[in-house]
Scaffold this motif. Structure first.
Motif, PDB file in Angstrom:
ATOM      1  N   ARG A   1       5.909  12.312  -3.655  1.00  0.00           N
ATOM      2  CA  ARG A   1       5.716  12.684  -2.368  1.00  0.00           C
ATOM      3  C   ARG A   1       5.920  13.759  -1.697  1.00  0.00           C
ATOM      4  O   ARG A   1       5.312  14.292  -0.757  1.00  0.00           O
ATOM      5  CB  ARG A   1       6.438  11.435  -1.559  1.00  0.00           C
ATOM      6  CG  ARG A   1       5.629  10.256  -1.446  1.00  0.00           C
ATOM      7  CD  ARG A   1       6.078   9.295  -0.309  1.00  0.00           C
ATOM      8  NE  ARG A   1       5.280   8.232  -0.170  1.00  0.00           N
ATOM      9  CZ  ARG A   1       5.271   7.342   0.950  1.00  0.00           C
ATOM     10  NH1 ARG A   1       6.560   7.522   1.907  1.00  0.00           N
ATOM     11  NH2 ARG A   1       4.392   6.323   1.147  1.00  0.00           N
TER      12      ARG A   1
ATOM     13  N   LYS B   1       0.660  -1.008  -0.004  1.00  0.00           N
ATOM     14  CA  LYS B   1      -0.028  -0.012   0.022  1.00  0.00           C
ATOM     15  C   LYS B   1       0.819   1.184  -0.079  1.00  0.00           C
ATOM     16  O   LYS B   1       0.473   2.293  -0.413  1.00  0.00           O
ATOM     17  CB  LYS B   1      -1.071  -0.158   1.406  1.00  0.00           C
ATOM     18  CG  LYS B   1      -1.935  -1.076   1.234  1.00  0.00           C
ATOM     19  CD  LYS B   1      -2.947  -0.939   2.248  1.00  0.00           C
ATOM     20  CE  LYS B   1      -4.076  -2.062   2.139  1.00  0.00           C
ATOM     21  NZ  LYS B   1      -4.979  -1.772   3.475  1.00  0.00           N
ATOM     22  N   THR B   2       1.957   1.173   0.630  1.00  0.00           N
ATOM     23  CA  THR B   2       2.886   2.297   0.406  1.00  0.00           C
ATOM     24  C   THR B   2       4.194   2.448  -0.616  1.00  0.00           C
ATOM     25  O   THR B   2       4.918   3.261  -0.529  1.00  0.00           O
ATOM     26  CB  THR B   2       3.509   2.297   1.968  1.00  0.00           C
ATOM     27  OG1 THR B   2       4.350   1.170   2.166  1.00  0.00           O
ATOM     28  CG2 THR B   2       2.516   2.499   3.079  1.00  0.00           C
TER      29      THR B   2
ATOM     30  N   GLN C   1      -2.100   7.153  -7.167  1.00  0.00           N
ATOM     31  CA  GLN C   1      -3.312   7.157  -6.319  1.00  0.00           C
ATOM     32  C   GLN C   1      -4.406   6.095  -6.899  1.00  0.00           C
ATOM     33  O   GLN C   1      -4.953   5.435  -6.265  1.00  0.00           O
ATOM     34  CB  GLN C   1      -3.749   8.502  -6.256  1.00  0.00           C
ATOM     35  CG  GLN C   1      -4.903   8.766  -5.205  1.00  0.00           C
ATOM     36  CD  GLN C   1      -4.102   8.641  -3.934  1.00  0.00           C
ATOM     37  OE1 GLN C   1      -2.957   8.741  -3.671  1.00  0.00           O
ATOM     38  NE2 GLN C   1      -4.694   8.821  -2.768  1.00  0.00           N
TER      39      GLN C   1
ATOM     40  N   ASP D   1       0.896   9.988   1.966  1.00  0.00           N
ATOM     41  CA  ASP D   1      -0.225   8.995   1.674  1.00  0.00           C
ATOM     42  C   ASP D   1      -0.015   8.467   0.384  1.00  0.00           C
ATOM     43  O   ASP D   1      -0.762   7.754   0.046  1.00  0.00           O
ATOM     44  CB  ASP D   1      -1.501   9.986   1.876  1.00  0.00           C
ATOM     45  CG  ASP D   1      -1.832  10.301   3.227  1.00  0.00           C
ATOM     46  OD1 ASP D   1      -1.458   9.524   4.189  1.00  0.00           O
ATOM     47  OD2 ASP D   1      -2.733  11.059   3.394  1.00  0.00           O
TER      48      ASP D   1
END
Length: 375
Positions: free
Chosen positions: A28, A3-4, A337, A34
């Motif tokens: 980032r 997820k990161t 995203q 996020d």
């Protein structure tokens, strides 16, 4: 992929590799933690010296001479294709087969058949795709779309667009892959006009039919080996557009436009207002709206700022130009995203396929002396 964190293979080492890696390294910093962190895992060029040099320059962990190995690498989640157009199809199909996401520069492919195959493969695999129509990320276009959606322009009936440059007006500029139809497909139309088609579709809507005329202004150039070569794609193209909603328009794409070093501009007009935008003045959008209640004619200037698109992620104050490299950061954010959220990115392969079909229709029309062609 976590997820990161998203592992990236960059296929290609040139100018667009520089732009993409700059965007990935900075996304980032602009958007915050996020956003999934892109890991620049491997960069590819068939020449080992160039691959090694690119890895060092762009801060990529490893280099390879094989795009096949890079696509198959288990550390890679996203395949970033920044090669000449002829080399888009096969890495994209391989990435889809390996169920890896794809970021591809425009135009999507040499032909609409190839673009269709790439789109079908990616959609069947359920992977996220994004194509580099970077100007769609501009805060000015975000405001333009918002005004149109709110009905401020009324019924749209006219679009005029220019992508004009003088990059090849000098006959001593050498023959490259961009002037070779076998490697690039269209010339000014595919390279520059594809951007204007993307903008027209984005602010006005789908295009139903076209009429086009093209010229190769400088018919021969000398390549880097000193050989004289024939330029077999267009230097300059004009097109008429008829949109699905009944609006009509014109667009020009040129790489030999004397006096215009670089111009990406458009005007869209409706029954209640008009919008004018120029990328070289990307801090403003000019509008003329019936709702202003003004008794004078002409455009007024809106200074773009934090309330428009992603502008606020760069600057907390209005009126600062947003450059192409910064727009690429916005594009990288859209892709990362979308991957993280499990949603389609925009513009994806499906949209790029429609743009490719429009390019081919304009080319067919030009071969037939401007005869109207359905998309």
């Amino acid at each position: 992929m976590t997820k990161t964190s998203i592992g990236v293979a960059v296929i290609g080492d040139g100018l667009m590799a520089k732009e993409h890696t700059m965007a990935l390294r900075n996304v980032r910093a602009v958007f915050g933690a996020d956003v999934p962190q892109p890991r620049l895992e491997v960069i590819v060029h068939p020449d080992a010296d160039r691959a090694r040099a690119a890895a060092e320059q762009y801060g990529v962990a490893r280099w390879s001479t094989s795009w096949q190995d890079a696509v198959a690498d288990p550390a890679v989640d996203l395949v970033d294709i920044v090669t000449p157009n002829i080399h888009h199809r096969d890495p994209a199909l391989a990435a889809a087969s390996a169920r890896k996401h794809v970021w591809c520069e425009k135009p999507l492919a040499l032909t609409s058949d190839d673009a269709q195959a790439m789109t079908d493969a990616a959609e069947a695999a359920g992977v996220t795709t994004l194509v580099g129509f970077t100007y769609l990320q501009n805060p000015g276009l975000a405001l333009a779309r918002d005004l149109i959606r709110r009905g401020e322009l009324g019924d749209l009936f006219s679009f005029t667009g220019f992508f004009s440059a003088d990059t090849m007006i000098d006959p001593d500029v050498p023959f490259t892959w961009r002037t070779d139809r076998a490697l690039a497909g269209g010339g000014a139309l595919g390279d520059l006009g594809s951007h204007m088609i993307s903008i027209a579709r984005n602010v006005v809507g789908g295009v139903s039919r076209v009429s086009g005329l093209s010229r190769t202004v400088i018919g021969e150039r000398v390549d880097r080996d000193g050989m004289r070569r024939t330029v077999d794609n267009d230097d300059h193209t004009l097109a008429l557009l008829e949109f699905d909603n009944g609006a009509i328009g014109t667009m020009q794409s040129s790489r030999v436009q004397t006096g215009r070093a670089f111009e990406v501009s458009f005007v869209v007009t409706g029954t209640k207002g008009a919008i004018r935008f120029n990328q070289q003045d990307s801090h403003v959008l000019e509008v003329s709206l019936e709702s202003d209640g003004l008794d004078t004619h002409g455009f007024r200037t809106i200074e773009l700022g934090p309330g428009h698109g992603h502008f606020g992620h760069l600057w907390p104050m209005s009126g600062i130009n947003v450059g192409l490299h910064e727009l690429k950061i916005f594009e990288a954010w859209e892709l990362l995203q979308a991957i993280a959220e499990g949603r389609p990115a925009s513009p994806d392969f499906r949209e790029a396929l429609e743009i490719e079909r429009t390019i081919e229709a304009i080319e067919r029309s030009a071969l037939r002396g401007g005869e109207w062609q359905l998309i």
